[in-house]
Write a protein that holds these residues in place. Sequence first.
Motif, PDB file in Angstrom:
ATOM      1  N   GLU A  75       1.216 -13.117  -2.515  1.00 59.78           N
ATOM      2  CA  GLU A  75       0.817 -11.900  -3.205  1.00 59.78           C
ATOM      3  C   GLU A  75      -0.343 -12.166  -4.162  1.00 59.78           C
ATOM      4  O   GLU A  75      -1.191 -11.299  -4.368  1.00 59.78           O
ATOM      5  CB  GLU A  75       2.007 -11.284  -3.944  1.00 59.78           C
ATOM      6  CG  GLU A  75       3.040 -10.727  -2.991  1.00 59.78           C
ATOM      7  CD  GLU A  75       4.172  -9.976  -3.662  1.00 59.78           C
ATOM      8  OE1 GLU A  75       4.187  -9.870  -4.915  1.00 59.78           O
ATOM      9  OE2 GLU A  75       5.060  -9.495  -2.928  1.00 59.78           O
ATOM     10  N   GLN A  76      -0.402 -13.375  -4.710  1.00 59.61           N
ATOM     11  CA  GLN A  76      -1.499 -13.714  -5.611  1.00 59.61           C
ATOM     12  C   GLN A  76      -2.838 -13.649  -4.874  1.00 59.61           C
ATOM     13  O   GLN A  76      -3.816 -13.067  -5.376  1.00 59.61           O
ATOM     14  CB  GLN A  76      -1.292 -15.113  -6.211  1.00 59.61           C
ATOM     15  CG  GLN A  76      -0.129 -15.216  -7.173  1.00 59.61           C
ATOM     16  CD  GLN A  76       1.229 -15.409  -6.479  1.00 59.61           C
ATOM     17  OE1 GLN A  76       1.349 -15.419  -5.259  1.00 59.61           O
ATOM     18  NE2 GLN A  76       2.255 -15.578  -7.289  1.00 59.61           N
ATOM     19  N   SER A 104      -3.716 -10.054  -3.794  1.00 57.61           N
ATOM     20  CA  SER A 104      -4.232  -9.304  -4.940  1.00 57.61           C
ATOM     21  C   SER A 104      -5.686  -9.647  -5.215  1.00 57.61           C
ATOM     22  O   SER A 104      -6.522  -8.764  -5.455  1.00 57.61           O
ATOM     23  CB  SER A 104      -3.391  -9.586  -6.191  1.00 57.61           C
ATOM     24  OG  SER A 104      -2.083  -9.115  -6.029  1.00 57.61           O
ATOM     25  N   GLN A 105      -6.006 -10.946  -5.185  1.00 58.12           N
ATOM     26  CA  GLN A 105      -7.386 -11.368  -5.444  1.00 58.12           C
ATOM     27  C   GLN A 105      -8.333 -10.925  -4.339  1.00 58.12           C
ATOM     28  O   GLN A 105      -9.506 -10.616  -4.600  1.00 58.12           O
ATOM     29  CB  GLN A 105      -7.440 -12.874  -5.639  1.00 58.12           C
ATOM     30  CG  GLN A 105      -6.814 -13.317  -6.935  1.00 58.12           C
ATOM     31  CD  GLN A 105      -6.816 -14.820  -7.091  1.00 58.12           C
ATOM     32  OE1 GLN A 105      -7.708 -15.518  -6.607  1.00 58.12           O
ATOM     33  NE2 GLN A 105      -5.815 -15.335  -7.778  1.00 58.12           N
ATOM     34  N   ALA A 148      -8.040  -8.107  -2.688  1.00 56.71           N
ATOM     35  CA  ALA A 148      -8.278  -6.679  -2.938  1.00 56.71           C
ATOM     36  C   ALA A 148      -9.216  -6.472  -4.125  1.00 56.71           C
ATOM     37  O   ALA A 148     -10.152  -5.671  -4.053  1.00 56.71           O
ATOM     38  CB  ALA A 148      -6.948  -5.953  -3.159  1.00 56.71           C
ATOM     39  N   THR A 149      -8.987  -7.189  -5.217  1.00 58.96           N
ATOM     40  CA  THR A 149      -9.884  -7.034  -6.369  1.00 58.96           C
ATOM     41  C   THR A 149     -11.277  -7.556  -6.041  1.00 58.96           C
ATOM     42  O   THR A 149     -12.269  -7.041  -6.550  1.00 58.96           O
ATOM     43  CB  THR A 149      -9.338  -7.728  -7.637  1.00 58.96           C
ATOM     44  OG1 THR A 149      -9.123  -9.113  -7.375  1.00 58.96           O
ATOM     45  CG2 THR A 149      -8.045  -7.083  -8.098  1.00 58.96           C
ATOM     46  N   CYS A 174       1.470 -10.395   3.390  1.00 63.16           N
ATOM     47  CA  CYS A 174       1.288  -9.975   2.001  1.00 63.16           C
ATOM     48  C   CYS A 174       0.139  -8.974   1.952  1.00 63.16           C
ATOM     49  O   CYS A 174      -0.879  -9.153   2.619  1.00 63.16           O
ATOM     50  CB  CYS A 174       0.978 -11.173   1.108  1.00 63.16           C
ATOM     51  SG  CYS A 174       2.303 -12.403   1.086  1.00 63.16           S
ATOM     52  N   GLY A 219      -2.360  -6.547  -0.606  1.00 65.65           N
ATOM     53  CA  GLY A 219      -2.901  -6.302  -1.935  1.00 65.65           C
ATOM     54  C   GLY A 219      -3.537  -4.929  -1.964  1.00 65.65           C
ATOM     55  O   GLY A 219      -4.147  -4.489  -0.986  1.00 65.65           O
ATOM     56  N   ALA A 228      -5.825  -2.525  -4.732  1.00 69.39           N
ATOM     57  CA  ALA A 228      -6.521  -2.497  -6.026  1.00 69.39           C
ATOM     58  C   ALA A 228      -7.238  -1.161  -6.148  1.00 69.39           C
ATOM     59  O   ALA A 228      -7.812  -0.660  -5.180  1.00 69.39           O
ATOM     60  CB  ALA A 228      -7.513  -3.650  -6.127  1.00 69.39           C
ATOM     61  N   VAL A 286      -3.740  -3.396  -9.981  1.00 68.81           N
ATOM     62  CA  VAL A 286      -3.448  -4.122  -8.748  1.00 68.81           C
ATOM     63  C   VAL A 286      -1.956  -4.079  -8.454  1.00 68.81           C
ATOM     64  O   VAL A 286      -1.127  -4.179  -9.361  1.00 68.81           O
ATOM     65  CB  VAL A 286      -3.897  -5.601  -8.878  1.00 68.81           C
ATOM     66  CG1 VAL A 286      -3.654  -6.352  -7.588  1.00 68.81           C
ATOM     67  CG2 VAL A 286      -5.356  -5.681  -9.279  1.00 68.81           C
ATOM     68  N   ALA A 287      -1.637  -3.927  -7.184  1.00 67.75           N
ATOM     69  CA  ALA A 287      -0.247  -4.008  -6.725  1.00 67.75           C
ATOM     70  C   ALA A 287      -0.221  -4.922  -5.509  1.00 67.75           C
ATOM     71  O   ALA A 287      -1.182  -4.968  -4.738  1.00 67.75           O
ATOM     72  CB  ALA A 287       0.279  -2.626  -6.354  1.00 67.75           C
ATOM     73  N   ALA A 288       0.851  -5.652  -5.352  1.00 67.78           N
ATOM     74  CA  ALA A 288       1.004  -6.527  -4.188  1.00 67.78           C
ATOM     75  C   ALA A 288       2.419  -6.372  -3.642  1.00 67.78           C
ATOM     76  O   ALA A 288       3.368  -6.129  -4.398  1.00 67.78           O
ATOM     77  CB  ALA A 288       0.743  -7.975  -4.571  1.00 67.78           C
TER      78      ALA A 288
END
Length: 173
Positions: free
Chosen positions: A81-82, A85-86, A88-89, A123, A125, A127, A136-138
């Motif tokens: 998920e980390q 998330s990155q 997507a951002t 996973c 992501g 954003a 942000v959501a994961a």
Amino acid sequence: MESDKEVLEAVEALAAALKQRGWRLGTAESCTGGLLAGALTALAGSSDWYHGGFVTYSNAEKVRQLGVADVSLEMHGAVSEQVASQMATGVLAVTRETQFAISTTGIAGPGGATPGKPVGMVCFGFARLCEDGVVVAAQTRLFDGDRAAVRRAAVLYALRAALPLISAPCPAA
């Protein structure tokens, strides 16, 4: 098996929500390898709300194109998920023309499973831009089936999961 009709209906709903807000969407894909972008652009008029996407299959491209941190890949792995998330951002940061981003990273199979990360694990992501920054959501899901089934299910899930996040209010500062 997800039908083309289900995917198209999910794309239509997402497109309507984006157009209502005047937003553009960007994507970053690993395990889905462009299938999400393909589903989005299958809808006529998608250029009104879809900015474009990245297929960052290797870790090096996740870092180079999207700014994913090497330390996140080392500590959590690409399927996390980390990293989702990155990814997507990273879309929001790189394009600067999108207000919402979706990312996918997972293990479609048949190989690639590791302890704690089975085949079918994906996973996601999400954003979005808000007045005070990026929210942000994961999410992580496990899908059954062969490689093609996992990838199709991941695309449909990403489309459906994005809709309520687009509609949600930004958190208060």
